[in-house]
Design a protein around this motif. Structure first.
Motif, PDB file in Angstrom:
ATOM      1  N   ARG A   1     -34.139  20.204 -47.007  1.00 55.52           N
ATOM      2  CA  ARG A   1     -33.588  19.476 -45.867  1.00 55.52           C
ATOM      3  C   ARG A   1     -32.109  19.177 -46.068  1.00 55.52           C
ATOM      4  N   VAL A   2     -31.745  18.834 -47.292  1.00 60.34           N
ATOM      5  CA  VAL A   2     -30.334  18.564 -47.575  1.00 60.34           C
ATOM      6  C   VAL A   2     -29.500  19.825 -47.372  1.00 60.34           C
ATOM      7  N   LYS A   3     -30.006  20.963 -47.818  1.00 57.74           N
ATOM      8  CA  LYS A   3     -29.248  22.208 -47.707  1.00 57.74           C
ATOM      9  C   LYS A   3     -29.183  22.715 -46.265  1.00 57.74           C
ATOM     10  N   GLU A   4     -29.983  22.118 -45.367  1.00 55.11           N
ATOM     11  CA  GLU A   4     -29.856  22.471 -43.950  1.00 55.11           C
ATOM     12  C   GLU A   4     -28.573  21.919 -43.348  1.00 55.11           C
ATOM     13  N   PHE A   5     -27.940  20.988 -44.043  1.00 56.04           N
ATOM     14  CA  PHE A   5     -26.571  20.601 -43.685  1.00 56.04           C
ATOM     15  C   PHE A   5     -25.661  21.670 -44.271  1.00 56.04           C
TER      16      PHE A   5
ATOM     17  N   LEU B   1     -14.375  14.853 -51.913  1.00 59.37           N
ATOM     18  CA  LEU B   1     -15.335  14.191 -51.022  1.00 59.37           C
ATOM     19  C   LEU B   1     -16.763  14.669 -51.240  1.00 59.37           C
ATOM     20  N   LEU B   2     -16.978  15.578 -52.190  1.00 62.85           N
ATOM     21  CA  LEU B   2     -18.281  16.222 -52.323  1.00 62.85           C
ATOM     22  C   LEU B   2     -19.380  15.236 -52.707  1.00 62.85           C
ATOM     23  N   GLU B   3     -19.079  14.302 -53.585  1.00 67.43           N
ATOM     24  CA  GLU B   3     -20.103  13.333 -53.990  1.00 67.43           C
ATOM     25  C   GLU B   3     -20.518  12.452 -52.813  1.00 67.43           C
ATOM     26  N   GLN B   4     -19.527  11.958 -52.049  1.00 71.06           N
ATOM     27  CA  GLN B   4     -19.858  11.149 -50.876  1.00 71.06           C
ATOM     28  C   GLN B   4     -20.626  11.968 -49.832  1.00 71.06           C
ATOM     29  N   THR B   5     -20.228  13.251 -49.679  1.00 68.49           N
ATOM     30  CA  THR B   5     -20.882  14.111 -48.702  1.00 68.49           C
ATOM     31  C   THR B   5     -22.328  14.383 -49.099  1.00 68.49           C
ATOM     32  N   MET B   6     -22.565  14.658 -50.374  1.00 68.76           N
ATOM     33  CA  MET B   6     -23.916  14.906 -50.854  1.00 68.76           C
ATOM     34  C   MET B   6     -24.805  13.676 -50.646  1.00 68.76           C
ATOM     35  N   PHE B   7     -24.295  12.522 -51.002  1.00 67.14           N
ATOM     36  CA  PHE B   7     -25.070  11.297 -50.850  1.00 67.14           C
ATOM     37  C   PHE B   7     -25.357  11.025 -49.363  1.00 67.14           C
ATOM     38  N   THR B   8     -24.359  11.217 -48.506  1.00 73.03           N
ATOM     39  CA  THR B   8     -24.534  10.973 -47.067  1.00 73.03           C
ATOM     40  C   THR B   8     -25.587  11.912 -46.475  1.00 73.03           C
ATOM     41  N   ALA B   9     -25.553  13.183 -46.874  1.00 72.27           N
ATOM     42  CA  ALA B   9     -26.542  14.142 -46.361  1.00 72.27           C
ATOM     43  C   ALA B   9     -27.955  13.731 -46.761  1.00 72.27           C
ATOM     44  N   CYS B  10     -28.133  13.254 -47.997  1.00 69.20           N
ATOM     45  CA  CYS B  10     -29.461  12.811 -48.442  1.00 69.20           C
ATOM     46  C   CYS B  10     -29.943  11.617 -47.619  1.00 69.20           C
ATOM     47  N   MET B  11     -29.024  10.691 -47.329  1.00 69.47           N
ATOM     48  CA  MET B  11     -29.414   9.520 -46.548  1.00 69.47           C
ATOM     49  C   MET B  11     -29.718   9.876 -45.087  1.00 69.47           C
ATOM     50  N   LEU B  12     -28.985  10.836 -44.546  1.00 65.62           N
ATOM     51  CA  LEU B  12     -29.272  11.270 -43.166  1.00 65.62           C
ATOM     52  C   LEU B  12     -30.644  11.932 -43.060  1.00 65.62           C
ATOM     53  N   CYS B  13     -31.103  12.544 -44.164  1.00 69.07           N
ATOM     54  CA  CYS B  13     -32.451  13.133 -44.152  1.00 69.07           C
ATOM     55  C   CYS B  13     -33.521  12.065 -44.000  1.00 69.07           C
ATOM     56  N   ASN B  14     -33.227  10.839 -44.444  1.00 69.10           N
ATOM     57  CA  ASN B  14     -34.205   9.752 -44.308  1.00 69.10           C
ATOM     58  C   ASN B  14     -34.375   9.297 -42.859  1.00 69.10           C
ATOM     59  N   PHE B  15     -33.471   9.710 -41.964  1.00 67.08           N
ATOM     60  CA  PHE B  15     -33.632   9.411 -40.543  1.00 67.08           C
ATOM     61  C   PHE B  15     -34.570  10.409 -39.860  1.00 67.08           C
ATOM     62  N   GLN B  16     -34.974  11.444 -40.564  1.00 67.07           N
ATOM     63  CA  GLN B  16     -35.889  12.434 -40.011  1.00 67.07           C
ATOM     64  C   GLN B  16     -37.333  11.984 -40.242  1.00 67.07           C
TER      65      GLN B  16
END
Length: 528
Positions: A489-493, A507-522
């Motif tokens: 799901r994360v790699k779908e970003f 920005l990669l660390e912030q981007t990775m963390f944000t993508a993981c958190m956005l997956c929790n909205f699914q």
């Protein structure tokens, strides 16, 4: 002599001239030679006479004039050029004892049209008028009434004939009027239906015009109202309602954040300063939509600049600002769940076999561009991926939600070292179990915290895997697979799916963390 097919009846009977001949060029028919053929006088009407002369290719002049003997034989007329005798006229001939067929009467507008010469044949040279011949008194000569006025008198309709024909015409006229009335009734019904359809079409056209007026022309989330599939394509959220829920969570801080201005701005400034300067080119909602679209689709800033009608530099500042804001705000949400909360949401597949599971962990790597420094190249090269990468340890709860995301490490680091450096171990409690793959040989690291490790059993070289080990391997794999699904799901970003540009490295660390958190909205990954 009166013309039988003319418009005025003859007043006086005349004797037939035995020297009658056909005036049509190349026609040799004459009454003496062909008595079975009817002969017709030229019409008295000037207009009709002109048509006859033009048809037979004759001109009145020194070489041709119309006399009593000048006629046109019936061979040059079509059957439709003749009138049909009435029934009463036929009965009268039978009563009077006149045998044979009645004489033919031409229609009032009949014109000769049957000729031996074609349309391209040049006009024949007019012949000299015939010499005056003496009238024959032979008894064999037929009286003129065979072609003259007597035939006209025999077939002239009487009052009774006209009355009968008038009655027939009246009846036919009444039938036609009835048919016309029926057709008009049907036509009125069709016109009413057409009027209804026209009104309906006008209403639909107005509705479409209103929809076009209210339809957003800009690229924004409001364009996809009622289109959940498109919302997921561009943002990763399952609906606009979920998108707005996340946006409203970020909105209070978004109103006071300070837009990133490159090296002049510190990371923490995005949360602590009111937003100065001119009015932004995009509203806060569209800025958040832009960040989600870039994360989800991986499009370049130039491509998105064309869609949002904003230059790439401004979009880059928006992205940096919002990623940092989301990183800080989602950090507040990511609280390592308690034992009680994990047990309350644990799916049946874990309850039956691994009820003490607290977290399922795995490492994921992100491809990055090769750095220019040789030392960084060596540290960041992953032997497993055969590429320069960064590595992160992620963990999910048994129901599939992300509960732990570590900082990023260089690609050459081992999974064991990642666990040590990630900060996960102090979060564990006595009695917890951690599920992982075979590469995580960390049982000794978990023992001091009273936790244990669930990994597939190892196979020794000396013996084949025991039956109970095979069963244990399958059982663990059936539930551990959910952490790989979460990583998918994360790699779908798509911004994280390919090779990340060096411009995004900070920005990669912030981007990775944000993508993981956005997956929790699914929706939940594992059903309870």
């Amino acid at each position: 002599m009166a013309h039988c097919g003319g418009t005025e009846p003859a007043k006086k009977k005349s004797k037939r001239v035995t020297g009658s001949f056909c005036s049509v060029p190349e026609c040799s028919n004459a009454y003496g030679k062909n008595p079975e053929i009817s002969f017709h006088d030229f019409p008295p009407s000037k207009s009709l006479l002109g048509k006859w002369l033009k048809a037979i290719r004759r001109d009145i002049g020194p070489t041709f004039e119309i006399t009593e003997s000048t006629k046109v034989c019936g061979a040059h007329f079509l059957p439709t050029d003749y009138k049909l005798p009435s029934k009463r006229a036929l009965k009268r001939r039978e009563t009077e004892g006149k045998g044979g067929k009645p004489k033919k009467l031409l229609n009032d507008d009949a014109v000769p049209s049957v000729f031996s010469f074609g349309p391209s044949t040049p006009q024949a040279t007019p012949r000299k008028p015939p010499t005056k011949r003496r009238l024959s008194t032979s008894s064999s000569s037929a009286p003129e009434d065979e072609i003259g006025d007597e035939a006209c008198d025999d077939q002239t309709p009487t009052y009774d004939d006209l009355k009968e024909e008038n009655a027939e015409l009246r009846e036919e006229n009444a039938n036609l009027r009835a048919e016309i009335a029926l057709v008009r009734t049907k036509l009125d019904a069709v016109e009413k239906e057409c009027a209804v359809e026209r009104k309906r079409s006008a209403v639909l056209a107005d509705n479409l015009a209103k929809q076009e007026e209210t339809r957003p022309t800009t690229f924004s989330i409001s364009r996809y109202v009622g289109k959940a599939a498109m919302v997921r394509v561009f943002t990763g959220f399952t609906s606009i309602a979920m998108f707005m829920a996340c946006f409203n969570f970020l909105l209070p801080d978004a109103r006071t954040m300070h837009t990133w201005q490159g090296g002049r701005t510190k990371v923490n400034d995005v949360r602590t300063f009111a937003k100065p300067g001119p009015k932004p080119k995009l509203s806060l909602e569209r800025q958040f939509f832009f960040v989600c679209v870039r994360l989800r689709t991986g499009q370049t800033l130039d491509e998105l600049g064309d869609r949002f009608d904003v230059d790439a530099t401004t979009l880059s500042r928006y992205f940096t600002t919002w990623i940092n804001l989301m990183y800080f705000k989602f950090k507040e949400l990511l609280v390592f769940p308690s034992r009680r909360r994990v047990d309350r949401n644990m799916p049946e597949c874990f309850k039956n076999y691994y009820p003490s599971t607290r977290i399922i962990i795995d490492c994921t790597e992100i491809f990055v561009e090769r750095p220019s420094s040789l030392a960084q190249q060596s540290a960041g090269f992953s032997n497993y991926k055969n590429h320069a990468t960064v590595k992160s340890l992620v963990g999910i709860s048994p129901d599939g939600a992300f509960t732990f995301v570590s900082p990023l490490f260089e690609g050459s680091i081992s999974d064991r070292d990642v666990v040590i450096e990630s900060g996960l171990l102090p979060l564990l409690e006595f009695g917890d179990s951690v599920m992982a793959d075979k590469g995580f040989n960390i049982q000794d690291l978990l023992a001091p915290y009273g936790a244990r490790l669930n990994i597939p059993p190892f196979n020794t070289k000396a013996h084949q895997m025991l039956p109970q080990d095979v069963i244990a391997t399958k059982t663990i794999a059936s539930v551990r697979i959910h952490v790989e699904r979460a990583i998918k799901r994360v790699k779908e970003f798509r911004l994280l799916a390919g090779v990340v540009d060096n411009n995004l490295y900070d920005l990669l660390e912030q981007t990775m963390f944000t993508a993981c958190m956005l997956c929790n909205f699914q929706p939940a990954l594992v059903a309870r």
